[in-house]
Design an enzyme around this catalytic site. Sequence first.
Site, PDB file in Angstrom:
ATOM      1  N   GLU B 237       0.819  -1.201   0.000  1.00 19.27           N
ATOM      2  CA  GLU B 237       0.000   0.000   0.000  1.00 19.27           C
ATOM      3  C   GLU B 237       0.859   1.260   0.000  1.00 19.27           C
ATOM      4  O   GLU B 237       0.349   2.339   0.230  1.00 19.27           O
ATOM      5  CB  GLU B 237      -0.911   0.018   1.235  1.00 19.27           C
ATOM      6  CG  GLU B 237      -1.914  -1.097   1.240  1.00 19.27           C
ATOM      7  CD  GLU B 237      -3.024  -0.884   0.216  1.00 19.27           C
ATOM      8  OE1 GLU B 237      -3.815   0.032   0.399  1.00 19.27           O
ATOM      9  OE2 GLU B 237      -3.090  -1.648  -0.763  1.00 19.27           O
ATOM     10  N   GLU B 377       9.271   9.541  17.356  1.00 18.31           N
ATOM     11  CA  GLU B 377      10.571   9.246  17.962  1.00 18.31           C
ATOM     12  C   GLU B 377      11.142   7.936  17.400  1.00 18.31           C
ATOM     13  O   GLU B 377      12.341   7.832  17.132  1.00 18.31           O
ATOM     14  CB  GLU B 377      10.430   9.148  19.495  1.00 18.31           C
ATOM     15  CG  GLU B 377      10.180  10.495  20.170  1.00 18.31           C
ATOM     16  CD  GLU B 377       8.818  11.106  19.879  1.00 18.31           C
ATOM     17  OE1 GLU B 377       7.868  10.340  19.581  1.00 18.31           O
ATOM     18  OE2 GLU B 377       8.690  12.337  19.920  1.00 18.31           O
TER      19      GLU B 377
END
Lengths: 372, 401
Positions: B237, B377
């Site tokens: 995708e 992060e």
Amino acid sequence: MDFSFSPDQRLLRDSARAFLDEHAKPAAVRLLWDDPRGESEALWKEMAQLGWLGLALPEAYGGSGLGMLEAAILLHELGRAGYPGPYLPTLLAAAAIGAAGSEGQKARWLPAIATGEARASVALLDAELDWRPEATAMRAEKTGAGFALSGRKHFVPWAHVARVLLVPARAPEGLTLFLVDPGAGGLTQTPAQAMDPGTRWSTMTFERTPVGADAVLGAPGQAGPLLDALLRQGAVGAAAEMLGAARRCLDLSVEYAKVREQFGQPIGSFQAIRHKCAEMLLEVENSHSAVYYAAWALDARSEDHELAASVAKAYVGDAARRVCGESIQVHGGIGFTWEYDLHIYFKRAKALEAQYGDGDYHRELIVRRVAA
Amino acid sequence: MDLNYSPEDRAFRAEVRRWLETNVPKQELPALEDRKAWHRRLYEAGYVGMLWPKAYGGWGTTPMRQAIVQDEMARVGAPPPINGLGIGFIGPTIIVHGTDWQKQRYLKKMLTAEEIWCQLYSEPNAGSDLASLKTRAEDQGDHFLVNGQKIWTSAGPIADWGILLARTDSKVAKHRGISCLLLNMRQPGVEVRPLKQITGHALFSEVFMTNARADRRDLIGAVGQGWEIAQTTLGYERGANSLGRVTRYAAAFHQLVRATRELRRGGRPLIEDPAVRAKMGRMFAELEVQRYAALRVLSALQNGESPGAASSITKLSYTEFEKRYYETALEILGPWGQLMSSREEFEDVDTSSGEPGTWATAFLWARAGTIYSGSSEIQKNIIGERVLGLPKEVRADRLKA
């Protein structure tokens, strides 16, 4: 849809990088910083031989007939090298002469520029800190032989080495672009020392400076669209150069973070540094997309080419300032020293951020285009 | 370099646009059966499973075409297909790692949304550190007995099946004791509790498994191979949403423009306020850069390049952008941007990026993007280590291992 460079474009990039790595090392750049002229005649001649100076000029005038995309590829490399010299202003002046010049003007200037015999520049900023061409205050009065120009232009890049200057002024017909000899009478040049020793600016004061009727570039009163186009090319060109500077700073930071040790570990293993480098890469990659999209758009005259040029300048100006600045932070104290090379790129990016329309100017253009 | 769409892709876009004009449902689809029916029509038209191989019921077309379909759907605000996680991620996992029996049994029903799928990965104490997950699957010979809790499960209440990561061996290093199983959600040992988010809606769930049963034939790969399977970045995708996303942001921007023409300050429309214009200029510049970046990703996919870890840059870029985007929009709109329901006199203020809801909802949702599918992060760690080649951090759990 293909966002990748062609084999020819990759070759141009690789050969430019190899050439500049050899001939425009940081040490060479620093020598030019201390040079009163500030740029190298030998390097300029080599650039001419490599075909860089006539890159985007028509073949009939000694150019290669390439476009903004190839120019952006070169400017990216020049920015990466921190090259000091009038490449971008010469390119812009030549493009304007090529687009609007008479046969005589083209024949006079384009081959001379392509061979490296003549440098050129553009005097865009007038008394007010306003990049809009319509803010031009300089007057052009009709005289018997042509015009007399009066007024002042600030921050004219590399005027001291230019053989010809593009100067917008208000003639009776309206905004008009003039080709001016920097040695013309009534024209005084005062160098303005910039924070970036690789950027050379002059203040040009015109006191009834005489120019001939044949100095008009394009039709009198019709300079607006010409200047808009010039600013767009300048914006994309400056963005490409800033991108190169930012990429260099990122590369230096990553190399340094791998080897510099504190607390017994390379600092690149600390998230505080690693995450900063990741953010820098993000801005560099987005800048890459913005610069080359805009360069392609100008060449293709896509329906969003005006928007794309402003987007590139506004985005990359901010991004390059941050990336180059953060590279100093990653290096710590050593990055703040004169001996270390980071400030070459940091200062160059900052100088370019303020030229060819700053972020505020281009953001306002963007809003005008999309929100009227 | 040529950033024009090819004539074929332009023709394809026109075809999609025509199809959508005649087929997009005129009203909202609250009932699951209606959404499944819409999904099936999209599938039969060739607009779902576009990158799946034809052998498995897909259409074997290009990422660019898939992005064009999603872009056109975003343009008209068409309801999305419903089995996104299944088709985008779980199906391809089965295609790559599954047995023939598993492929026969699950893939076609997934494509047609006859069966809805969810993902059972995150746990309350295993978020970014997913490999520390605690849900156990005990080997009972012909089946595994599953006990534990999962969280942040999208489509939980409507899911028929889930792809599960569970610990099958607690004695080996944490990454090596995990297995991947397909779990029937319709069994007594599986309880799904909706989890209300800060938007006030409940699109996620908690899933509690108490002596739930997963058949051995539903083991993907080998026992202990689960982490490896979950790490396989499957590109089916990739880039699919890239254009549609930008189109939704752009639609929001034009709604913002209309709102700033109506709202006034100091006797003039907000749009004439230089401070507002500066903010809007920055928003649109960033939006356009997102569009260029999306085209660059699609071009790379088209040229057969695999973005690999660089797709972390894309995810980091658009989710962080989205936060700034809606933050700035709400700065401009003031309290009008915080309304949770439509107001007749300022209809344009009270709208969002194409999803039902308000500016406020979009603003709240933007907080999720930088957390799900690997937080910002974690993305920066991946970029630092795998793209920039920076040294790995010293981690307490690595020191132990």
